[in-house]
Scaffold this motif. Structure first.
Motif, mmCIF file in Angstrom:
data_model
loop_
_atom_site.group_PDB
_atom_site.id
_atom_site.type_symbol
_atom_site.label_atom_id
_atom_site.label_comp_id
_atom_site.label_asym_id
_atom_site.label_seq_id
_atom_site.Cartn_x
_atom_site.Cartn_y
_atom_site.Cartn_z
ATOM 1 N N ASP A 131 0.273 -1.393 0.037
ATOM 2 C CA ASP A 131 -0.188 -0.181 0.002
ATOM 3 C C ASP A 131 0.688 1.008 0.085
ATOM 4 O OD1 ASP A 131 -2.569 -1.213 0.265
ATOM 5 O OD2 ASP A 131 -1.511 -1.793 2.463
ATOM 6 N N GLY A 143 0.696 4.985 -4.263
ATOM 7 C CA GLY A 143 -0.227 5.536 -4.198
ATOM 8 C C GLY A 143 -0.730 5.627 -5.344
ATOM 9 N N THR A 144 -1.084 6.357 -6.724
ATOM 10 C CA THR A 144 -2.522 6.396 -7.215
ATOM 11 C C THR A 144 -2.106 5.296 -8.419
ATOM 12 O OG1 THR A 144 -3.158 8.644 -7.526
ATOM 13 C CG2 THR A 144 -4.391 6.894 -8.666
ATOM 14 N N VAL A 145 -3.320 3.929 -8.620
ATOM 15 C CA VAL A 145 -3.103 2.742 -9.644
ATOM 16 C C VAL A 145 -3.603 3.146 -11.014
ATOM 17 C CG1 VAL A 145 -2.882 0.486 -9.472
ATOM 18 C CG2 VAL A 145 -2.535 1.419 -7.707
ATOM 19 N N SER A 146 -3.453 3.072 -11.665
ATOM 20 C CA SER A 146 -4.639 3.584 -13.226
ATOM 21 C C SER A 146 -4.948 1.979 -13.204
ATOM 22 C CB SER A 146 -3.155 3.155 -14.505
ATOM 23 O OG SER A 146 -2.639 2.462 -14.806
ATOM 24 N N HIS A 160 -11.103 -2.933 -7.984
ATOM 25 C CA HIS A 160 -11.347 -1.287 -8.503
ATOM 26 C C HIS A 160 -11.130 0.150 -7.642
ATOM 27 C CE1 HIS A 160 -10.309 -0.883 -12.766
ATOM 28 N NE2 HIS A 160 -10.592 -2.205 -13.239
ATOM 29 N N ALA A 216 -8.527 0.864 -4.968
ATOM 30 C CA ALA A 216 -7.915 1.521 -5.499
ATOM 31 C C ALA A 216 -7.588 2.621 -5.716
ATOM 32 C CB ALA A 216 -7.393 0.574 -7.199
ATOM 33 N N GLY A 217 -9.716 3.055 -5.682
ATOM 34 C CA GLY A 217 -9.218 4.343 -6.097
ATOM 35 C C GLY A 217 -9.763 4.909 -4.324
ATOM 36 N N ARG A 218 -9.609 4.584 -3.464
ATOM 37 C CA ARG A 218 -10.083 5.040 -2.414
ATOM 38 C C ARG A 218 -9.044 5.433 -1.737
ATOM 39 N NH1 ARG A 218 -11.117 0.379 1.738
ATOM 40 N NH2 ARG A 218 -8.958 0.205 2.403
ATOM 41 N N PRO A 219 -9.094 6.161 -0.382
ATOM 42 C CA PRO A 219 -8.318 7.131 -0.227
ATOM 43 C C PRO A 219 -7.324 6.215 0.978
ATOM 44 C CG PRO A 219 -10.130 8.493 0.093
ATOM 45 C CD PRO A 219 -10.561 7.397 -0.967
ATOM 46 N N SER A 220 -5.978 5.877 0.922
ATOM 47 C CA SER A 220 -5.420 5.473 2.044
ATOM 48 C C SER A 220 -5.585 4.684 3.466
ATOM 49 C CB SER A 220 -3.992 5.794 1.697
ATOM 50 O OG SER A 220 -3.642 6.897 2.666
#
Length: 306
Positions: free
Chosen positions: A64, A67-70, A92, A95-99
């Motif tokens: 984790d 960072g941002t994952v495409s 998905h 991957a798109g949520r805040p850490s």
């Protein structure tokens, strides 16, 4: 219902690792040439190579720390891991949520007026229930109430503080446990759908507390949650051992609501003529039965099965 605990939110890294561990080289057609392996699943390096990313980058994903994952990377990982549509959607979402998402307590859910209009149009001949994102009963017709919750107060969904929670009933109420002949199958689906919902709504404090409560009070739920399965809940069989009419076999069908996509109208249809007769008998009886004691009068505090 008092707050008992809060389940730690699942991360992208933990979900990826759980799926890598279960994906054997044989499952995806990877030849190992007889090399002795310490783990049954894929190595990080193997998954990274097959997905077209560097081993270092994939390692950071599991930690984790990437960072941002495409979306392209997520789709590539899902393809190699042979994830089904629900698992891919969950990946998905993670991957798109805040850490470190900040949990929020939202206002009580309210069914959209158009959903209530549709529920009313069904009348009392076809059992139906309106469910919120956490599985709370937002509304039901008399046939739906008689089919899945006749021991509860029919008016309970009108009060957010007393609304029946299908997940709580399923894992903590012995009446519900005895009702379903295919309880084991439905239990896995309920847990998998809660995991999918948690990925969609990582900041929902009430949802996190519900999952934590169930994990603490039900060893069966805790075991199923630890398996990290993901499932959507749209259609399937529901086999009942109903206390009033006996054996009833129905199919549930979920109608999603465009105006409130987190809410579901669940409709139950008989699978055979005997079940259709049982539903007609149950519907007739439900229109003649006085209101029953509220859910608060029958609040199980301990798991009795599992």
């Amino acid at each position: 219902m008092p707050t008992i605990g809060r389940m730690e939110l699942e991360s992208l890294g933990t979900f990826l690792k759980s799926r890598r561990d279960r994906t054997t080289p044989e499952r995806i057609g990877l030849r190992t040439f007889g090399v002795t392996r310490r783990v049954p699943g894929l190595r990080r390096e193997e998954l990274a190579q097959l997905a077209g990313v560097s081993a270092g980058y994939y390692t950071r994903l599991e930690q984790d720390q990437a960072g941002t994952v495409s979306a392209q990377v997520i789709d590539a990982l899902a393809r190699v891991l042979q994830l089904d549509p629900a698992e891919t959607a969950h990946l998905h979402n993670l991957a798109g949520r805040p850490s470190i998402p900040r949990l929020v307590r939202g206002e009580p859910e309210q069914p959209h007026p158009r959903v209530i209009t549709l529920l009313t149009a069904l009348g009392d001949t076809m059992p139906a229930v309106v469910l919120g994102r956490r599985g709370d009963v937002l509304a039901w017709n008399r046939a739906g109430h008689a089919l899945v919750g006749e021991h509860l107060d029919f008016t309970a969904p009108d009060d957010p503080a007393r609304r029946p929670s299908i997940p709580r009933l399923f894992f903590l109420d012995p009446h519900a446990r005895d009702l379903y002949r295919n309880w084991d199958v439905l239990a896995r689906i309920h847990v998998g759908y809660l995991r999918l919902t948690a990925g969609r709504h990582p900041t929902d404090a009430h949802l996190a507390e519900l999952i934590g409560e169930l994990a603490m009070r039900s060893s069966t739920f805790a075991t199923l949650w630890a398996a990290a399965e993901v499932a959507d809940c749209t259609v399937g069989p529901m086999d009942l051992r109903h206390p009033t009419v006996g054996r009833v076999d129905v199919d549930y069908q979920v109608w999603l609501q465009p105006d409130s996509p987190d809410h579901r109208l669940e409709v139950y249809t008989a699978r055979d003529e005997a079940s259709a007769d049982a539903l007609r008998l149950l519907t007739t009886a439900s229109t003649r039965t006085p209101q029953l004691p509220s859910m608060a009068d029958s609040d199980p505090s301990n798991e009795t099965h599992g």
